[in-house]
Design a protein around this motif. Structure first.
Motif, short mmCIF file in Angstrom:
data_model
loop_
_atom_site.label_atom_id
_atom_site.label_comp_id
_atom_site.label_asym_id
_atom_site.label_seq_id
_atom_site.Cartn_x
_atom_site.Cartn_y
_atom_site.Cartn_z
N PHE A 120 0.75 -1.24 0.17
CA PHE A 120 -0.01 0.11 -0.05
C PHE A 120 0.80 1.12 0.04
N LYS A 121 1.95 1.14 0.68
CA LYS A 121 2.82 2.49 0.99
C LYS A 121 3.55 2.88 -0.40
N ASN A 122 3.82 1.57 -0.94
CA ASN A 122 4.94 1.84 -2.43
C ASN A 122 3.50 2.38 -3.47
N LEU A 123 2.46 1.76 -3.33
CA LEU A 123 1.54 2.19 -4.35
C LEU A 123 0.61 3.24 -4.24
N GLN A 124 0.81 4.13 -3.02
CA GLN A 124 -0.10 5.24 -2.86
C GLN A 124 -0.08 6.16 -4.02
N PRO A 125 0.99 6.44 -4.50
CA PRO A 125 1.04 7.64 -5.74
C PRO A 125 0.10 7.31 -6.71
N LYS A 153 5.37 7.48 -17.33
CA LYS A 153 5.83 8.82 -17.31
C LYS A 153 6.26 9.19 -15.87
N TRP A 154 6.22 8.02 -14.76
CA TRP A 154 6.52 8.47 -13.50
C TRP A 154 8.13 8.81 -13.52
N ASP A 200 10.58 8.13 -11.49
CA ASP A 200 11.27 6.78 -11.59
C ASP A 200 11.07 5.65 -12.36
N PRO A 201 11.73 5.43 -13.43
CA PRO A 201 11.49 4.57 -14.39
C PRO A 201 11.49 3.44 -14.13
N ASP A 202 12.04 3.08 -12.90
CA ASP A 202 11.90 1.68 -12.42
C ASP A 202 10.81 1.26 -11.56
N PHE A 203 10.02 2.21 -11.24
CA PHE A 203 9.06 1.90 -10.36
C PHE A 203 7.99 0.87 -10.69
N GLY A 204 7.62 0.95 -11.93
CA GLY A 204 6.47 0.04 -12.36
C GLY A 204 7.18 -1.55 -12.01
N GLU A 205 8.39 -1.56 -12.57
CA GLU A 205 9.09 -3.20 -12.27
C GLU A 205 9.46 -3.52 -10.80
N ARG A 206 9.64 -2.41 -10.09
CA ARG A 206 9.78 -2.68 -8.67
C ARG A 206 8.57 -3.19 -8.11
N SER A 207 7.41 -2.50 -8.40
CA SER A 207 6.28 -2.65 -8.12
C SER A 207 5.72 -4.25 -8.36
N ALA A 208 6.19 -4.58 -9.65
CA ALA A 208 5.52 -5.79 -10.30
C ALA A 208 6.53 -6.64 -9.43
N GLU A 209 7.68 -6.60 -9.20
CA GLU A 209 8.49 -7.74 -8.43
C GLU A 209 7.67 -7.91 -7.01
N SER A 210 7.31 -6.67 -6.46
CA SER A 210 6.87 -6.77 -5.08
C SER A 210 5.38 -7.61 -5.05
N PHE A 211 4.69 -7.52 -6.22
CA PHE A 211 3.42 -8.22 -6.53
C PHE A 211 3.82 -9.63 -6.66
N ARG A 212 4.99 -9.96 -7.42
CA ARG A 212 5.08 -11.43 -7.77
C ARG A 212 5.54 -12.23 -6.49
N LYS A 213 6.32 -11.53 -5.64
CA LYS A 213 6.80 -12.10 -4.31
C LYS A 213 5.58 -12.41 -3.52
N GLN A 214 4.71 -11.09 -3.38
CA GLN A 214 3.60 -11.32 -2.37
C GLN A 214 2.61 -12.50 -3.04
N TYR A 215 2.51 -12.61 -4.28
CA TYR A 215 1.66 -13.89 -4.80
C TYR A 215 2.24 -15.14 -4.58
N GLU A 216 3.86 -15.16 -4.69
CA GLU A 216 4.14 -16.52 -4.34
C GLU A 216 4.03 -16.78 -2.80
N SER A 217 4.27 -15.95 -2.04
CA SER A 217 3.96 -16.19 -0.48
C SER A 217 2.48 -16.58 -0.21
N LEU A 218 1.63 -16.25 -1.03
CA LEU A 218 0.37 -16.65 -0.78
C LEU A 218 -0.15 -17.97 -1.46
N TYR A 219 0.59 -18.28 -2.61
CA TYR A 219 0.16 -19.43 -3.46
C TYR A 219 -0.01 -20.87 -2.87
N GLU A 220 1.09 -21.32 -1.87
CA GLU A 220 0.50 -22.54 -1.32
C GLU A 220 -0.38 -22.18 0.08
#
Length: 202
Positions: free
Chosen positions: A68-73, A126-127, A129-149
């Motif tokens: 949530f903190k990362n995605l607020q903007p 347009k943000w 920080d050009p890496d913001f989207g991919e860092r957020s994607a990685e956070s989503f992937r890790k969160q998904y993996e932690s929930l998968y099992e």
């Protein structure tokens, strides 16, 4: 720390002296000693983290609100923007819905999110920080993996929705923004599994 053997010797609840004496009289092999709050506090101070979590559940950590903190903007920006024209809205990938055994209700929520998913892509492009989207994607992937099992696909979607949107539910505009981010990463296959046909093509 296993406190079960001590329970045979110690009596933790408040009780009258008569009850204590009667119990000791009927059970000469057991010695009772009254406990108050301080005695219980001392025991809990020596419990392991695993034992404490079994009593009270996991303690909140900074990671709990990380999404949530990362995605607020992006959430705040998307919430204030109008949806793109209908013709530019992409369909929810039906094959992926079926491949992950997601319910029709989740498909409906993703469809609502797809209405503003292009705005998420535009925001990241347009943000500053050009890496913001991919860092957020990685956070989503890790969160998904932690929930998968741990959870069913529908429950995983709900957990991701809460993780991305914050513990307190927001206004409809905020909720739609959260769904838009989820739909964006769902379509990109950062979260949930790709259909088998797509994997074979790759």
């Amino acid at each position: 720390m296993d406190i079960r053997p001590q329970c045979r010797r110690w009596f933790a609840s408040p009780c009258s002296e008569k009850l204590l004496l009667d119990f000791e009289k009927n059970n000469p092999d057991i010695t009772l000693e009254p406990w108050g709050l301080e005695e219980l506090r001392q025991i809990f101070r020596h419990l392991s983290l695993e034992d404490l979590e079994s009593w009270f559940g996991p303690a909140p950590t900074e990671e709990t609100e990380l999404g949530f903190k990362n995605l607020q903007p992006v959430l705040e920006r998307i919430a204030t923007q109008a949806s793109p024209p209908v013709q530019s809205i992409r369909e929810v990938p039906r094959g992926k819905i079926e491949a992950n055994a997601l319910s029709e209700s989740v498909a409906t929520l993703l469809k609502a999110g797809m209405a503003k998913a292009p705005l998420v892509e535009e925001f990241f492009a347009k943000w500053r920080d050009p890496d913001f989207g991919e860092r957020s994607a990685e956070s989503f992937r890790k969160q998904y993996e932690s929930l998968y099992e741990k959870f069913t696909p529908n429950r995983i979607f709900s957990e991701l929705q809460g993780w991305a949107g914050g513990s307190a539910r927001g206004a409809p505009e905020h909720e739609l923004a959260v769904l838009s981010v989820l739909a964006y990463y769902f379509e990109r296959c950062d979260i949930f599994e790709e259909p088998r046909e797509s994997r074979n093509i790759q």
